[in-house]
Design an enzyme around this catalytic site. Structure first.
Site, PDB file in Angstrom:
ATOM      1  CD  GLU A  51      -6.841   4.972  -4.665  1.00  0.00           C
ATOM      2  OE1 GLU A  51      -6.167   4.308  -3.859  1.00  0.00           O
ATOM      3  OE2 GLU A  51      -7.725   5.789  -4.320  1.00  0.00           O
TER       4      GLU A  51
ATOM      5  CD  GLU B 200      -2.757   2.117  -3.406  1.00  0.00           C
ATOM      6  OE1 GLU B 200      -3.767   2.831  -3.479  1.00  0.00           O
ATOM      7  OE2 GLU B 200      -1.862   2.336  -2.551  1.00  0.00           O
TER       8      GLU B 200
ATOM      9  CG  HIS C   2      -1.935   0.951   1.370  1.00  0.00           C
ATOM     10  ND1 HIS C   2      -2.230   1.604   2.547  1.00  0.00           N
ATOM     11  CD2 HIS C   2      -2.826   1.418   0.458  1.00  0.00           C
ATOM     12  CE1 HIS C   2      -3.240   2.414   2.361  1.00  0.00           C
ATOM     13  NE2 HIS C   2      -3.631   2.325   1.101  1.00  0.00           N
TER      14      HIS C   2
ATOM     15  CG  ASP D 289      -3.004   6.859  -3.187  1.00  0.00           C
ATOM     16  OD1 ASP D 289      -3.982   6.137  -3.419  1.00  0.00           O
ATOM     17  OD2 ASP D 289      -2.297   6.760  -2.159  1.00  0.00           O
TER      18      ASP D 289
ATOM     19  CG  HIS E 194      -3.826   9.010   0.625  1.00  0.00           C
ATOM     20  ND1 HIS E 194      -4.572   9.685   1.585  1.00  0.00           N
ATOM     21  CD2 HIS E 194      -4.549   7.906   0.308  1.00  0.00           C
ATOM     22  CE1 HIS E 194      -5.681   9.004   1.829  1.00  0.00           C
ATOM     23  NE2 HIS E 194      -5.688   7.925   1.067  1.00  0.00           N
TER      24      HIS E 194
HETATM   25  O1  G3P Z   1      -6.394   1.330  -3.537  1.00  0.00           O
HETATM   26  C1  G3P Z   1      -6.576   0.774  -2.283  1.00  0.00           C
HETATM   27  C2  G3P Z   1      -6.445   1.797  -1.196  1.00  0.00           C
HETATM   28  O2  G3P Z   1      -5.268   2.533  -1.409  1.00  0.00           O
HETATM   29  C3  G3P Z   1      -7.623   2.719  -1.148  1.00  0.00           C
HETATM   30  O3  G3P Z   1      -7.576   3.586  -0.058  1.00  0.00           O
HETATM   31  O4  G3P Z   1      -7.382   5.845   0.859  1.00  0.00           O
HETATM   32  O5  G3P Z   1      -5.442   4.320   0.967  1.00  0.00           O
HETATM   33  O6  G3P Z   1      -6.120   5.301  -1.207  1.00  0.00           O
HETATM   34  P1  G3P Z   1      -6.578   4.808   0.139  1.00  0.00           P
HETATM   35 MG    MG Z   2      -4.679   4.309  -2.504  1.00  0.00          MG
END
Ligand code: G3P
Ligand code: MG
Length: 239
Positions: free
Chosen positions: A111, A36, A9, A38, A51
């Site tokens: 993402e 992953e 993450h 953002d 994020h």
């Molecule tokens: O993409 C999975 C997760 O990252 C979604 O939540 O808020 O951490 O971007 P967040």
């Molecule tokens: Mg995310």
């Protein structure tokens, strides 16, 4: 669609400053196969890895990301708030992150994280960048249906995942309407719904799972992958 079982993450989870190139390097060194991150737009329309819509939590900047130029964002320190050893770690562009994932052989979940009111614009710009620069090893996701639709218009060749906490009863219709082939749901999503997706060969991946027991339970229920801040809970052979 192929998923690694463990997706780190925000690049390196808790082991590195989030959404940084240092995080990608640490994930790769641990033997992780998937990450992953953002992607949000700067004021001048460059996708960067961050994020929050504001800079304070993860950088030495202040105020909204959407009000800063890419040059100003790239000059910020995105490492020191995690640990002094990371002082000077930059806030990277999406393009830099894609290049490094390619070099490290990492599968990536991009993402799309639009700041308020910029859903279509963010999806369109990220989609164009992906079409030009991405090797396609991974999946594109977003909580924003408008961003997903805009990205798919310019980059239809990639796999897309719908990002939504719960797997709703109308999951088939929602996937069909968005052109998504996978669902990324919260770790408290209904195990029966996860199993239903698995039976239909629709990958379900759950966020954010920071205990091994919970991860094993979700994978046993039919999830193909878990997002985690704690990749150190797995050996490299298990990921
Ligand atoms: O993409 C999975 C997760 O990252 C979604 O939540 O808020 O951490 O971007 P967040
Ligand atoms: Mg995310």
């Amino acid at each position: 669609m192929r998923y690694p079982r463990v997706i780190v993450h925000r690049c390196g989870g808790v082991l590195a400053p989030e959404n940084t190139l240092a995080g990608l390097r640490i994930a790769a060194r641990l033997g992780c196969r998937g990450v992953e991150f953002d992607a949000m737009l700067s004021a001048d329309g460059v996708p960067v890895l961050i994020h929050d819509e504001t800079l304070e939590r993860t950088t030495d900047g202040r105020g909204p990301v959407a009000q800063q130029s890419f040059a100003a964002l790239r000059a910020l320190d995105a490492g020191a708030s995690h640990a002094p050893a990371y002082r000077g770690e930059p806030l990277p562009s999406l393009e830099e992150a894609l290049r490094l994932c390619d070099a490290l052989g990492l599968w990536a979940n991009v993402e799309i994280k639009p700041s308020a009111g910029r859903d279509g614009e963010t999806g369109r710009i990220v989609g164009r960048l992906l079409a030009e620069r991405w090797n396609g090893k991974g999946v594109v996701s977003s909580f924003s249906m408008a961003a997903l639709a805009a990205a798919r218009q310019d980059a239809p060749q990639f796999d897309y995942a719908l990002l939504s906490d719960a797997i709703t009863a109308d999951w088939r219709e929602r996937l069909a309407a968005t052109g998504c082939r996978a669902w990324h749901c919260a770790d408290d999503a209904d195990p029966g719904a996860i199993a239903a997706l698995a039976a239909a060969a629709v990958p379900a991946a759950c966020y954010t799972v920071n205990q091994r027991e919970g991860a094993d339970r979700l994978l046993a229920a039919g999830a193909v992958a878990v997002f985690t801040d704690r990749p150190d809970l797995w050996s490299s052979g298990e990921m």
